[in-house]
Design a protein around this motif. Structure first.
Motif, PDB file in Angstrom:
ATOM      1  N   TYR A  62     -67.927 -50.782  -4.795  1.00  0.00           N
ATOM      2  CA  TYR A  62     -68.114 -49.408  -4.866  1.00  0.00           C
ATOM      3  C   TYR A  62     -69.138 -48.871  -3.877  1.00  0.00           C
ATOM      4  CZ  TYR A  62     -68.464 -44.528  -6.381  1.00  0.00           C
ATOM      5  OH  TYR A  62     -68.991 -43.243  -6.540  1.00  0.00           O
ATOM      6  N   ASN A  63     -70.236 -49.530  -3.988  1.00  0.00           N
ATOM      7  CA  ASN A  63     -71.395 -49.184  -2.989  1.00  0.00           C
ATOM      8  C   ASN A  63     -71.021 -49.446  -1.666  1.00  0.00           C
ATOM      9  OD1 ASN A  63     -73.892 -48.238  -2.487  1.00  0.00           O
ATOM     10  ND2 ASN A  63     -74.719 -50.368  -2.577  1.00  0.00           N
ATOM     11  N   GLU A  64     -70.185 -50.514  -1.229  1.00  0.00           N
ATOM     12  CA  GLU A  64     -70.112 -50.759   0.087  1.00  0.00           C
ATOM     13  C   GLU A  64     -69.119 -49.859   0.679  1.00  0.00           C
ATOM     14  OE1 GLU A  64     -68.516 -54.858   0.204  1.00  0.00           O
ATOM     15  OE2 GLU A  64     -70.585 -55.472  -0.104  1.00  0.00           O
ATOM     16  N   ARG A  65     -68.110 -49.282  -0.345  1.00  0.00           N
ATOM     17  CA  ARG A  65     -67.067 -48.314   0.138  1.00  0.00           C
ATOM     18  C   ARG A  65     -67.843 -46.894   0.309  1.00  0.00           C
ATOM     19  NH1 ARG A  65     -63.813 -49.565  -3.253  1.00  0.00           N
ATOM     20  NH2 ARG A  65     -64.274 -48.042  -4.910  1.00  0.00           N
ATOM     21  N   GLU A  66     -68.795 -46.504  -0.446  1.00  0.00           N
ATOM     22  CA  GLU A  66     -69.556 -45.365  -0.229  1.00  0.00           C
ATOM     23  C   GLU A  66     -70.313 -45.462   1.016  1.00  0.00           C
ATOM     24  OE1 GLU A  66     -72.344 -44.724  -3.194  1.00  0.00           O
ATOM     25  OE2 GLU A  66     -72.062 -42.531  -3.145  1.00  0.00           O
ATOM     26  N   GLU A  67     -70.928 -46.497   1.359  1.00  0.00           N
ATOM     27  CA  GLU A  67     -71.622 -46.528   2.774  1.00  0.00           C
ATOM     28  C   GLU A  67     -70.830 -46.617   3.794  1.00  0.00           C
ATOM     29  OE1 GLU A  67     -73.786 -50.265   2.363  1.00  0.00           O
ATOM     30  OE2 GLU A  67     -75.327 -49.535   0.850  1.00  0.00           O
ATOM     31  N   GLU A  68     -69.656 -47.077   3.768  1.00  0.00           N
ATOM     32  CA  GLU A  68     -68.893 -46.787   4.678  1.00  0.00           C
ATOM     33  C   GLU A  68     -68.290 -45.706   4.976  1.00  0.00           C
ATOM     34  OE1 GLU A  68     -65.625 -49.760   4.199  1.00  0.00           O
ATOM     35  OE2 GLU A  68     -66.747 -51.376   4.274  1.00  0.00           O
ATOM     36  N   GLY A 118     -72.401 -45.285   7.835  1.00  0.00           N
ATOM     37  CA  GLY A 118     -73.827 -46.049   8.274  1.00  0.00           C
ATOM     38  C   GLY A 118     -74.985 -45.894   7.152  1.00  0.00           C
ATOM     39  N   GLY A 119     -74.761 -44.904   6.187  1.00  0.00           N
ATOM     40  CA  GLY A 119     -75.752 -45.256   4.949  1.00  0.00           C
ATOM     41  C   GLY A 119     -77.064 -44.738   5.279  1.00  0.00           C
ATOM     42  N   PRO A 120     -78.004 -45.364   4.640  1.00  0.00           N
ATOM     43  CA  PRO A 120     -79.396 -44.961   4.674  1.00  0.00           C
ATOM     44  C   PRO A 120     -79.990 -45.387   6.247  1.00  0.00           C
ATOM     45  CG  PRO A 120     -78.958 -47.058   3.569  1.00  0.00           C
ATOM     46  CD  PRO A 120     -77.674 -46.266   3.796  1.00  0.00           C
ATOM     47  N   ALA A 121     -79.439 -46.175   6.997  1.00  0.00           N
ATOM     48  CA  ALA A 121     -79.759 -46.291   8.201  1.00  0.00           C
ATOM     49  C   ALA A 121     -79.918 -45.122   8.994  1.00  0.00           C
ATOM     50  CB  ALA A 121     -79.121 -47.427   8.824  1.00  0.00           C
ATOM     51  N   GLY A 122     -79.135 -44.195   8.935  1.00  0.00           N
ATOM     52  CA  GLY A 122     -79.064 -43.083   9.677  1.00  0.00           C
ATOM     53  C   GLY A 122     -79.609 -41.748   9.203  1.00  0.00           C
ATOM     54  N   GLY A 123     -79.854 -41.735   7.967  1.00  0.00           N
ATOM     55  CA  GLY A 123     -80.344 -40.505   7.373  1.00  0.00           C
ATOM     56  C   GLY A 123     -80.842 -40.878   6.193  1.00  0.00           C
ATOM     57  N   TRP A 124     -80.796 -39.758   5.126  1.00  0.00           N
ATOM     58  CA  TRP A 124     -81.263 -39.874   3.856  1.00  0.00           C
ATOM     59  C   TRP A 124     -80.056 -40.337   2.604  1.00  0.00           C
ATOM     60  CZ3 TRP A 124     -86.566 -39.069   3.744  1.00  0.00           C
ATOM     61  CH2 TRP A 124     -86.854 -38.370   4.724  1.00  0.00           C
ATOM     62  N   MET A 137     -79.824 -42.988   0.836  1.00  0.00           N
ATOM     63  CA  MET A 137     -80.534 -43.765  -0.257  1.00  0.00           C
ATOM     64  C   MET A 137     -81.647 -42.775  -0.863  1.00  0.00           C
ATOM     65  SD  MET A 137     -78.570 -46.244  -0.687  1.00  0.00           S
ATOM     66  CE  MET A 137     -79.877 -47.540  -1.725  1.00  0.00           C
ATOM     67  N   ALA A 138     -81.517 -41.688  -0.630  1.00  0.00           N
ATOM     68  CA  ALA A 138     -82.665 -40.951  -0.923  1.00  0.00           C
ATOM     69  C   ALA A 138     -83.001 -41.309  -2.600  1.00  0.00           C
ATOM     70  CB  ALA A 138     -82.439 -39.347  -0.732  1.00  0.00           C
ATOM     71  N   GLY A 139     -82.282 -41.023  -3.412  1.00  0.00           N
ATOM     72  CA  GLY A 139     -82.349 -40.995  -4.852  1.00  0.00           C
ATOM     73  C   GLY A 139     -82.374 -42.565  -5.445  1.00  0.00           C
ATOM     74  N   GLY A 140     -81.762 -43.486  -4.609  1.00  0.00           N
ATOM     75  CA  GLY A 140     -81.690 -44.795  -5.232  1.00  0.00           C
ATOM     76  C   GLY A 140     -80.355 -44.743  -6.096  1.00  0.00           C
ATOM     77  N   ALA A 141     -80.325 -45.752  -6.769  1.00  0.00           N
ATOM     78  CA  ALA A 141     -78.931 -45.923  -7.591  1.00  0.00           C
ATOM     79  C   ALA A 141     -78.895 -44.675  -8.576  1.00  0.00           C
ATOM     80  CB  ALA A 141     -78.822 -47.154  -7.973  1.00  0.00           C
ATOM     81  N   ALA A 142     -79.907 -44.555  -9.373  1.00  0.00           N
ATOM     82  CA  ALA A 142     -80.050 -43.648 -10.482  1.00  0.00           C
ATOM     83  C   ALA A 142     -79.803 -42.413  -9.902  1.00  0.00           C
ATOM     84  CB  ALA A 142     -81.367 -43.958 -11.298  1.00  0.00           C
ATOM     85  N   GLY A 143     -80.404 -42.030  -8.728  1.00  0.00           N
ATOM     86  CA  GLY A 143     -80.274 -40.595  -8.173  1.00  0.00           C
ATOM     87  C   GLY A 143     -78.900 -40.337  -7.785  1.00  0.00           C
ATOM     88  N   ARG A 144     -78.410 -41.334  -6.958  1.00  0.00           N
ATOM     89  CA  ARG A 144     -76.695 -41.172  -6.566  1.00  0.00           C
ATOM     90  C   ARG A 144     -75.970 -40.893  -7.819  1.00  0.00           C
ATOM     91  NH1 ARG A 144     -78.479 -44.973  -2.983  1.00  0.00           N
ATOM     92  NH2 ARG A 144     -77.408 -46.536  -4.180  1.00  0.00           N
ATOM     93  N   ALA A 145     -76.380 -41.658  -8.976  1.00  0.00           N
ATOM     94  CA  ALA A 145     -75.338 -41.529  -9.961  1.00  0.00           C
ATOM     95  C   ALA A 145     -75.535 -40.223 -10.564  1.00  0.00           C
ATOM     96  CB  ALA A 145     -75.606 -42.698 -11.048  1.00  0.00           C
ATOM     97  N   ALA A 146     -76.603 -39.597 -10.854  1.00  0.00           N
ATOM     98  CA  ALA A 146     -77.314 -38.325 -11.447  1.00  0.00           C
ATOM     99  C   ALA A 146     -76.584 -37.305 -10.497  1.00  0.00           C
ATOM    100  CB  ALA A 146     -78.526 -38.400 -11.459  1.00  0.00           C
ATOM    101  N   ALA A 147     -76.632 -37.517  -9.266  1.00  0.00           N
ATOM    102  CA  ALA A 147     -76.069 -36.759  -8.267  1.00  0.00           C
ATOM    103  C   ALA A 147     -74.692 -36.472  -8.364  1.00  0.00           C
ATOM    104  CB  ALA A 147     -76.582 -36.688  -6.936  1.00  0.00           C
TER     105      ALA A 147
END
Length: 1112
Positions: free
Chosen positions: A1057-1063, A1067-1073, A1075-1085
């Motif tokens: 699920y994480n790989e699919r979300e990055e695709e 590019g995910g965290p390499a191009g912007g923000w 991974m800003a909140g980490g796993a907990a932050g994304r789950a909360a968001a």
């Protein structure tokens, strides 16, 4: 290092110490004066008078006694000691009456009263007949009788004489020379007689005398005494009866009521006259204007006197109805109002009371300086002997003519002899009286000549000293004092010198002009030549400068015109002179004339524009000024000068600010929150808020809570405290406050208004305080932090929402973390904060160069929260650190998932994920968790259940009982299955250092296991060997294998699920923000903003609310 509070306290004590010393010294001086008066009264009440033998030993010559009696007419404090020594050395037994008359004729000032009291005490202690003669002579001042001719006596001198005599009588009564208080009853009865109300001058004089009596003789009226405790001993010995006090109060208060009624009637007459003047369409003639001004001045004088008497009697002055009319003196256009329009309310001439007092309340020199020094009484005194001598000669001539006619008509007989003798006696008496009058007049003339000779010797030095002090008089009190002192050296030559000194004021000392003008205005009431001479000199200088037409001496020109303007505001210079000067400047509106005209308007333009007499002409002049400005091509400086001068006289019209009208309940709420709330009154404010009608006040109360920026920034935590206190009784209130605070923060990010920055900072502080009081979860705090960092990025409005040079978002983050960041020091919250601070460093570096104050705040933030954390200096370093942080994110997600799963299974509270990491420890099994449990106290409160209908409750119980019975019968028929064997985990306290995974160990065909046994109250683990094919052992191994396979499956699915979300995110965290909140932050968001609230609701039954208390 000293404590600043101690230093401030010491400074305050240092400042308050002189005040205390001054108060103590003043009280000691009062006590000394009272003690001296008490001793003097005891001596005067029982005097030990010397016998005739002792008096014969003293000098009783007529020459010496006459000289001493002359000195008694000039008693003052400086000559007191010498006069007392002379009185002790002479025998005045045959001249007691003359001595008492001399003291009665003396012109006593306020400072000479005590000296006169001591002289009278000495004479009273020696001569028995002195006191009655003195009292009789002093009472003649108030009861002159029919023989006195008031036309020959100056009214001002008479009023001053009465005031000094009344004060002397009171002091003589206090020291025991006069022992009968009934004389004051007679004096007050005469002063308060209704016959005096017909004469305005007599009324004013009596008012001032009664005011003086009420201030000095408060004991006679039963009024509260200042320093009551100190004066109590002094007033015990006075024999004033209650009836006398009652009579005195009756007379004075009845007179006060009468004079107040006269004041009201005069006020109504004044309003009637103003109404009649307003009805006239033409200009008022001189007669009407003069009568109005006379009545107005009379009313003002009477009102001041009545107010002074009311203050002396501890009463409120009479309140007059507001006067909405204004009398016109020059034009009728302003007073008339067109029908259908509201009348324009005239503006006040002066901006404030201090300015009005400075220009209108001038000291009365006649009240401070004897009339002789003012040059007013000299001519009257010189004319008095001639008038008296003329009258006496007329009487003599008439008597001689009558005698001659009698001698011609009547024959000589025996009956005419007695008549001739009577005529001769009458002639002798007339001649003696005439001789006495001439002698007294000569003595008075000689005394005045001696006084003038003395003053002439001092005039030169005194005037020079006064003129040297003149430039230093930069306050109203100093210039008034100097004016009074000049009156004592008044002469024609000195007035000329003073006029020249006032005219030669330094051209750069413009701040002295108002005070010099005040001095001229004060002197003009008694010395007309000073004002006229100065005005003529200023007018000549103005004409010389305006006709010279040179472009030099601008400072002299400005000084000259400002002096004329200040004199105009004191009504010394006529308005016609000011308008003439202004017209001369407007006729040649160039260069320095522009500066002169603008300075004149800035000085007295508003006074002329707002005065009803000159408002029309001033308006015309201002219109001409603006037309000239528009026609002529003025330079920017002159154009600005003209506009400033115009608008200083005639400000632009603007609508009045309408104050918002709030209901009393709303005003009370605002008073509690923004005025009364502090650390000591928080509990009381909370109790008052709970007493409010909640349904009616909740919306407005929530609105006021969000206006934390309206109060003090240091009291934001008290608003959060009130929110926590109210949430115990109204759960929905706290939730609504938190929702609106978050909404305000997001709204501020969307608008980015510079004017709302203070409000946004206050909301960030408020949010942090709400977290401190357990109304917000840590997930909400971190979501808000990441929202501040990322909001608007990647959108077209990015440059407007967060410009590159704007660092206000950094201030918001610093404020929030300084408020509640101290609590993110352990567990998952610590990891989340470390991760966010790394992203925050990247955001700060992206701004380039930041202001020093923001950089210092960031340094303080890291020093408080993470002193060991590395500060990155370039974008490459921080990007590399972020890549390292994002690599183990998958493992962190799995760990967080296990923690949340274990928490949900055990039913415990995991509000912030701060139970520690899952590395090598189970839930609640290590010492760190025990310490955290001690710090975090959980308080359970049962939510109040709503009222239940008894019928429904009975029906529910009946159905529940039937259901339970049916279930019980069904269970009876079932066969109980044999419980499956299971492997129990070894308790922690009996593992002996071994981990839970090593409880079974194979040894050949047997397996070593541990068996838990209990001996007494102590648990022990014993080892034993069992066969490897034992059923219990096989089922335990199978269960472990199934659990391991399930964990691997969950891990695989989460990684996919994480790989699919990055695709999907390119590019995910390499191009912007990403991974800003980490796993907990994304789950909360992904789940929404209220994770903590939902966790609380899912993990615990409804109706139970949890509250925590943190310790820093």
């Amino acid at each position: 290092m000293e404590n600043p509070e101690d230093e401030g306290r010491a400074t305050g004590e240092h400042h308050s110490k002189p005040d205390d010393e001054e108060t103590i010294a003043r009280l000691e001086e009062i006590k000394r004066n009272i003690d001296s008066k008490i001793n003097l009264r005891q001596i005067n009440l029982e005097p030990e008078r010397p016998d005739s033998v002792f008096l014969r030993t003293l000098d009783s010559s007529i020459k010496r006694n006459t000289a001493v009696i002359k000195k008694l007419k000039q008693i003052n404090d400086d000559q007191k000691d010498g006069l007392i020594d002379e009185l002790k050395s002479v025998n005045l037994s045959k001249f007691v009456t003359e001595a008492a008359a001399a003291i009665c004729d003396a012109k006593l000032r306020s400072s000479d009263i005590q000296a006169a009291v001591q002289v009278c005490s000495l004479l009273h202690q020696r001569y028995k007949d002195f006191a009655p003669s003195l009292v009789q002579g002093l009472l003649k001042v108030f009861f002159p009788g029919k023989a006195a001719e008031e036309s020959d006596v100056d009214k001002n001198l008479k009023a001053m004489k009465k005031r000094g005599t009344l004060r002397l009588l009171l002091e003589l009564y206090f020291v025991g020379i006069i022992d009968d208080a009934s004389i004051f009853t007679s004096i007050v009865k005469d002063l308060t007689s209704s016959d005096h109300l017909k004469d305005r001058d007599a009324t004013q004089t009596n008012l001032s005398l009664l005011t003086s009596f009420a201030k000095q003789g408060r004991y006679f009226l039963g009024l509260q005494q200042p320093e009551q405790e100190v004066n109590e001993k002094f007033f015990k010995g006075l024999n004033v009866t209650a009836d006398q006090r009652k009579i005195l109060r009756k007379y004075i208060f009845a007179f006060y009521d009468s004079i107040a009624e006269v004041l009201r009637s005069e006020h109504s007459m004044l309003r009637q006259m103003e109404t009649e003047n307003a009805k006239q369409f033409k200009e008022l003639n001189d007669e009407n204007a003069a009568s109005y001004e006379k009545l107005r001045k009379s009313y003002d004088s009477l009102f001041r006197s009545v107010s002074s008497l009311a203050e002396a009697l501890d009463m409120q002055p009479p309140v007059m109805p507001d006067d909405s009319h204004t009398t016109r003196v020059s034009s009728g256009t302003d007073a008339t109002t067109t029908p259908g329009k509201e009348p324009v309310v005239p503006e006040a001439i002066w901006d404030d009371d201090d300015t009005r007092t400075f220009y209108e309340s001038l000291p009365d020199l006649r009240a401070f300086v004897p009339a002789v020094f003012l040059g007013e009484a000299e001519s009257k005194v010189n004319d008095q002997p001639s008038k008296i001598s003329e009258e006496q000669t007329d009487l003599v001539v008439e008597g001689e003519s009558v005698d001659s006619q009698d001698n011609v008509q009547t024959p000589v007989d025996s009956d005419s002899l007695p008549e001739k003798k009577m005529d001769e006696k009458a002639k002798d008496l007339v001649e003696k009286d005439e001789g006495k009058i001439k002698d007294t007049d000569r003595e008075k003339v000689k005394e005045k000549e001696n006084d003038k000779d003395k003053l002439k010797g001092v005039d030169g030095t005194s005037l020079d000293g006064l003129l040297q002090r003149l430039p230093g008089c930069v306050s109203r009190d100093l210039i008034d004092q100097l004016t009074v002192e000049f009156c004592y050296v008044n002469s024609k030559a000195n007035r000329k010198k003073l006029t020249r000194a006032l005219f030669n004021v330094p051209r750069t000392s413009l701040e002295l002009l108002p005070y010099y003008s005040r001095m001229v205005a004060t002197l003009s009431t008694c010395m007309k030549d000073v004002a006229s001479a100065l005005l003529s000199m200023l007018e000549e200088e103005f004409n010389f400068l305006i006709n010279k037409k040179d472009q030099t001496n601008i400072e002299t020109k400005i000084k000259n015109i400002r002096f004329i303007g200040e004199l105009c505001k004191f009504k010394v210079a006529p308005p016609g002179l000011v308008f003439t000067c202004l017209k001369a400047c407007l006729d040649d509106f160039n260069h320095h004339n522009i500066d002169v005209a603008c300075n004149l308007l800035e000085t007295c333009g508003r006074f002329l524009y707002r005065s009803p007499e000159t408002t029309v002409r001033a308006t015309n002049m201002l219109e001409i000024l603006m037309r000239l400005k528009n026609v002529k091509n003025l330079d920017p400086r002159h154009s600005t000068l003209v506009e400033n001068a115009y608008y200083s006289c005639k400000p632009p019209e603007r609508s009045h600010r309408v104050s918002k009208v709030r209901p009393p309940l709303h005003q009370y709420i605002r008073k509690l929150l923004f005025s009364d709330l502090d650390k000591s009154s928080a509990d009381r404010v909370l109790r008052q808020l709970r007493k409010l009608p909640w349904n009616e006040c909740e919306p407005y109360l929530r609105k006021c809570f969000l206006k934390v920026h309206k109060g003090k920034y240091s009291q934001v935590h008290l608003i959060a405290l009130l929110t926590a206190g109210l949430s115990r009784y109204h759960d929905e209130f706290a939730m609504a406050v938190v929702d609106e605070v978050l909404e305000e923060i997001r709204l501020g990010l969307e608008s980015n208004d510079y004017g709302q920055q203070q409000k946004r900072i206050a909301h960030m502080r408020f949010l942090g305080e709400l977290y401190n009081y357990e109304h917000v979860d840590s997930s909400v705090i971190f979501e808000t932090l990441y929202l501040i960092l990322t909001f608007g990025y990647g959108t077209p409005e990015q440059a407007a929402l967060d410009p590159p040079e704007d660092c206000f978002r950094a201030r918001m983050i610093i404020t929030l973390l300084q408020t509640c960041g101290h609590y993110f020091g352990r567990g998952s919250s610590r990891r989340k904060l470390d991760r966010f601070l790394t992203y925050f460093q990247r955001y700060v570096l992206s701004k380039g160069s930041i202001p020093l104050d923001v950089e210092f705040d960031i340094q303080d933030l890291f020093a408080d929260l993470r002193p060991q954390m590395k500060r990155y200096s370039s974008m490459e370093e921080v990007n590399a650190a972020l890549v390292e942080l994002e690599e183990p994110s998958s493992a962190a997600i799995v760990d967080d998932g296990e923690e949340s799963e274990s928490c949900s299974e055990s039913g415990s509270v995991d509000r912030e994920g701060e139970e520690g990491s899952s590395e090598g420890s189970s839930l609640g099994s290590d010492d760190g968790d025990e310490e955290w449990e001690e710090e975090e106290r959980v308080q359970l409160r049962q939510k109040a259940a709503p009222p239940v209908d008894p019928a429904e409750e009975a029906e529910f119980d009946r159905e529940l009982k039937a259901l339970m019975q049916e279930s019980l019968e069904a269970r009876k028929l079932e066969l109980r299955a044999r419980p499956a064997l299971s492997m129990m985990m070894m308790p922690v306290n009996v593992r002996d250092g071994e981990s839970g995974e090593e409880t079974a160990d194979e040894d050949g065909g047997r397996v070593r296991v541990k068996v838990l046994v209990k001996k007494g109250h102590k648990q022990q683990a014993r080892e034993m060997y069992v066969p490897g094919d034992w059923a219990l052992l096989q089922s335990a191994k199978q269960k472990e294998a199934e659990e391991l396979e399930e964990k691997l499956s969950i891990k695989r699915r989460i990684l996919e699920y994480n790989e699919r979300e990055e695709e999907e995110a390119n590019g995910g965290p390499a191009g912007g923000w990403g991974m800003a909140g980490g796993a907990a932050g994304r789950a909360a968001a992904g789940r929404g903003g209220w994770v903590g609230q939902r966790q609380r609701q899912q993990g615990h039954p409804a109706g139970v609310v949890y509250g925590h208390s943190r310790k820093r």
